[in-house]
Every structure is written in C-alpha cells, then in structure tokens.
Design a protein around this motif. Structure first.
Motif, PDB file in Angstrom:
ATOM      1  N   GLY A 180       0.814  -1.206   0.000  1.00 36.70           N
ATOM      2  CA  GLY A 180       0.000   0.000   0.000  1.00 36.70           C
ATOM      3  C   GLY A 180       0.846   1.253   0.000  1.00 36.70           C
ATOM      4  O   GLY A 180       2.077   1.216  -0.183  1.00 36.70           O
ATOM      5  N   GLY A 181       0.199   2.388   0.222  1.00 37.32           N
ATOM      6  CA  GLY A 181       0.878   3.667   0.104  1.00 37.32           C
ATOM      7  C   GLY A 181       2.041   3.843   1.059  1.00 37.32           C
ATOM      8  O   GLY A 181       3.153   4.219   0.653  1.00 37.32           O
ATOM      9  N   VAL A 182       1.835   3.579   2.358  1.00 36.64           N
ATOM     10  CA  VAL A 182       2.913   3.725   3.337  1.00 36.64           C
ATOM     11  C   VAL A 182       4.061   2.789   2.997  1.00 36.64           C
ATOM     12  O   VAL A 182       5.241   3.176   3.039  1.00 36.64           O
ATOM     13  N   GLU A 244       5.181  -2.125  10.464  1.00 37.50           N
ATOM     14  CA  GLU A 244       4.061  -2.989  10.848  1.00 37.50           C
ATOM     15  C   GLU A 244       2.750  -2.311  10.457  1.00 37.50           C
ATOM     16  O   GLU A 244       2.263  -1.406  11.131  1.00 37.50           O
ATOM     17  N   THR A 245       2.174  -2.738   9.343  1.00 41.79           N
ATOM     18  CA  THR A 245       0.961  -2.108   8.822  1.00 41.79           C
ATOM     19  C   THR A 245      -0.291  -2.937   9.046  1.00 41.79           C
ATOM     20  O   THR A 245      -1.385  -2.511   8.673  1.00 41.79           O
ATOM     21  N   VAL A 246      -0.154  -4.098   9.662  1.00 45.88           N
ATOM     22  CA  VAL A 246      -1.294  -5.001   9.820  1.00 45.88           C
ATOM     23  C   VAL A 246      -1.930  -4.845  11.192  1.00 45.88           C
ATOM     24  O   VAL A 246      -3.147  -4.741  11.333  1.00 45.88           O
ATOM     25  N   GLY A 247      -1.108  -4.823  12.240  1.00 43.31           N
ATOM     26  CA  GLY A 247      -1.637  -4.709  13.594  1.00 43.31           C
ATOM     27  C   GLY A 247      -2.225  -6.013  14.099  1.00 43.31           C
ATOM     28  O   GLY A 247      -1.962  -7.090  13.552  1.00 43.31           O
ATOM     29  N   GLY A 248      -3.040  -5.924  15.134  1.00 41.73           N
ATOM     30  CA  GLY A 248      -3.668  -7.121  15.692  1.00 41.73           C
ATOM     31  C   GLY A 248      -2.631  -8.137  16.147  1.00 41.73           C
ATOM     32  O   GLY A 248      -1.584  -7.797  16.705  1.00 41.73           O
ATOM     33  N   THR A 249      -2.919  -9.410  15.874  1.00 37.63           N
ATOM     34  CA  THR A 249      -2.005 -10.476  16.289  1.00 37.63           C
ATOM     35  C   THR A 249      -0.767 -10.566  15.410  1.00 37.63           C
ATOM     36  O   THR A 249       0.168 -11.309  15.738  1.00 37.63           O
TER      37      THR A 249
END
Length: 346
Positions: A180-182, A244-249
């Motif tokens: 994605g963009g970031v 880290e662009t997903v997060g969560g677990t």
C-alpha cells in the motif's frame, strides 16, 4: 481569480457515518478570513484512514455535515488579511495534523493528541478549501499536484517512522508489510538511505512490481512462514526496522522477525486495534516498538526536501475523477499498489 467567478464549487459531504450518507453537492466558494488562504484543490489522495472514518469504524466526533479526506495538493488563489507564508499562485499541500508544527504534539495521557484534517477538522474533498496558512507547506518542485497530494499522510508516515524517529542509516535492513501507500513510500525512502529492503505480500505480481522499484527481496506470505524466510535470507540476524501495517495479532510475527535491539513501527490496524505478541521476544530481543501517528509539519518539510534531492516519485496505481469517490473507495477495499488519487478537474 477567474476560475472562481462562478462563485460555486462541488464538494463531498456526509450527514452521518457510512458511505450511503456521502453526497456530492454544490456550495458557495468560501472567502478566506484573517490568516487564511483560499486554495484551488487539484488533487486529493485517499488513505485507509479516510475509508474507516467514512465507514464509521474509526469512531470520531465528527462535525456534521462533514467533508472527509486529509490530503490535497493545489494552488493558492487568494489571501486573507495578514497572510505572510504564501502568495497567490503558490503550489501547496495540506498537513495531516495542522496543530503539530514540531516537537511533541499537544495531548495528555488520558486524551492523546488526534486533531487532524478529515478527522476533527473538515477535510479536503472539495474543489476549493479555505485553510489557515500554517496548515500548509510548499509543494515539492519535482512533483506535479497529483504526486504531491500523496505526501501528507502516507508519505510522511513512512518518513517519520524510518528517518525522524527511526534514524535509518545505510547498511540496515527494512521490512515493509504489503504494498500500500505507506509501504511503497517506506521502500523508496529506505533505498535512498542505503538500506536493504524486504517486502511481504500475498501477490507474486505485486512483489515483482515492488522489486522493480528497488526491493531486494519479495516474500509471498501465503507460500511459507514469512518469518522463517526472513531468518534464512538474513542468516538468522532478523530485520533492523519493520514497518508494521497489519496490527492485531500480526505484531507477534514482527516480534519474531525483528533483530535484537531492532525497531518496529506500528502503523496499521488492518487486523484490529488490539495488538498482541509474545513476551519472550519482547524481553529477550528488547526491540523499540513505536507507534506512528503520521508526523509534524517540520518533518514534512524535511521530507519534501529529500524528495526533491533524491527525485522520489510516489507510486500511484489509479486516478479517479472527483465524482467517482464511491469507485475509489471500492478500490481501497480491494487494496491498491501504492496510492489512489481523485482529481476535481482535468
């Protein structure tokens, strides 16, 4: 100011959260007050944050009727009384957190800072906007308005994580999650600083495109345990800096992959707002885990200088016409390679 003689413009507003409440309407072109400028908007870049604000999955106290989106590039049309930072004809872009000029943002432990355009403040999805002169910066000379519109949120987030807060230097390794963009900005920034870049994705086609932009390694996360692949590619060393662009677990995977005394920049919440990971890697590797809430105006100005010096070109997958906002949001739902931009005029 011949283009404003009609005295009216189009803008997107919403009366409540939810895409069904978005309306494209005609409004009077506003007049700048003291300290303000009128900007003719030439491009608006969409972010994942804009999507979740519109959908209501990021709960904010929005001032309805509300205009979404934080990122725009345009040209100063006229000045209010006392304006000194810009002249008519100046090319400008917005700042994501307009009250945050430098240093630490205003906020407390109980009430963290979050006063952003397209969030607490009205957004940029209009043909003209009136905005405080301090909420703008000069556009890069090496980019057109479509390209420049991608910088205030996604571009600055990557820069703030890697350079402003991360002190990235040549010889380090950077891993970006997704395309994605970031992530694509982080790839390009890391390469200009002499870092080795790893990209994870579920798409071989997108990994090939990332390699064409300079990525050293592409890892298909569906074909193997991507962390094990990182171990193999780095001779067990791990990654110095993970975006880290997903997060969560998924933070657990980043903790497994990060090098001893490495750094993880927590940016995305695709997998949820609650993050979790094993204490073992956290305690034994002692990495820095930093949350990144975009960045301040001074860092954006630094980033713009770096863009002009290094000729970084933002990755833009598609441009939509201004009235095609629903299609652009649907594209965001599917996922984009780089950025999606709306243009109010040809």
């Amino acid at each position: 100011m011949s283009q404003t003689l009609s005295k009216t413009m189009q803008r997107w507003t919403m009366s409540a959260v939810g895409r069904d409440n978005l309306t494209l309407s005609t409004a009077a072109i506003p007049e700048p007050g003291p300290g303000e400028v009128l900007v003719r908007v030439n491009a608006i870049s969409l972010n994942y944050r804009d999507k979740i604000v519109i959908d209501g999955t990021m709960p904010l106290a929005l001032p309805f009727p509300f205009t979404p989106a934080s990122d725009m590039a345009g040209v100063v049309e006229s000045l209010g009384e006392g304006v000194t930072r810009f002249q008519p004809g100046a090319r400008v872009i917005s700042t994501f957190s307009p009250d945050w000029i430098d240093g630490k943002p205003n906020g407390t432990a109980r009430t963290p800072p979050y006063r952003t355009l397209g969030g607490v403040y009205q957004g940029m999805l209009a043909e003209y906007v009136v905005i405080n002169e301090n909420w703008l910066v000069a556009s890069p000379t090496s980019l057109d308005d479509i390209q420049a519109s991608t910088l205030p949120c996604a571009g600055l987030t990557a820069w703030f994580a890697l350079v402003e807060r991360g002190s990235l230097h040549a010889g380090q390794s950077v891993l970006v999650q997704g395309t994605g963009g970031v992530s694509m900005f982080a790839l390009q920034i890391a390469k200009t600083h002499g870092a080795k870049v790893f990209v994870t994705s579920s798409s071989d086609e997108k990994l090939a495109r990332a390699k064409a932009l300079g990525a050293d390694y592409g890892i298909n996360r569906l074909q193997s345990d991507w962390v094990d692949t990182v171990y193999e590619l780095t001779d067990e060393y791990g990654i110095d800096h993970i975006i880290e662009t997903v997060g969560g677990t998924n933070l657990a995977n980043s903790l497994r992959a990060v090098a001893v005394h490495g750094r993880i920049s927590v940016i995305g919440v695709l997998d949820g707002y609650e993050i979790s990971g094993p204490a073992g890697e956290l305690l034994l590797k002692s990495p820095t885990i930093q949350g990144i809430g975009v960045g301040h105006r001074r860092a954006l100005e630094d980033f713009i200088r770096a863009i002009d010096a290094n000729r970084i070109k933002p990755v833009i997958e598609t441009c939509y016409r201004f009235e095609e906002l629903p299609q652009a949001l649907a594209h965001l739902d599917r996922g984009a390679f780089g950025k999606i931009v709306l243009t109010p005029r040809d």
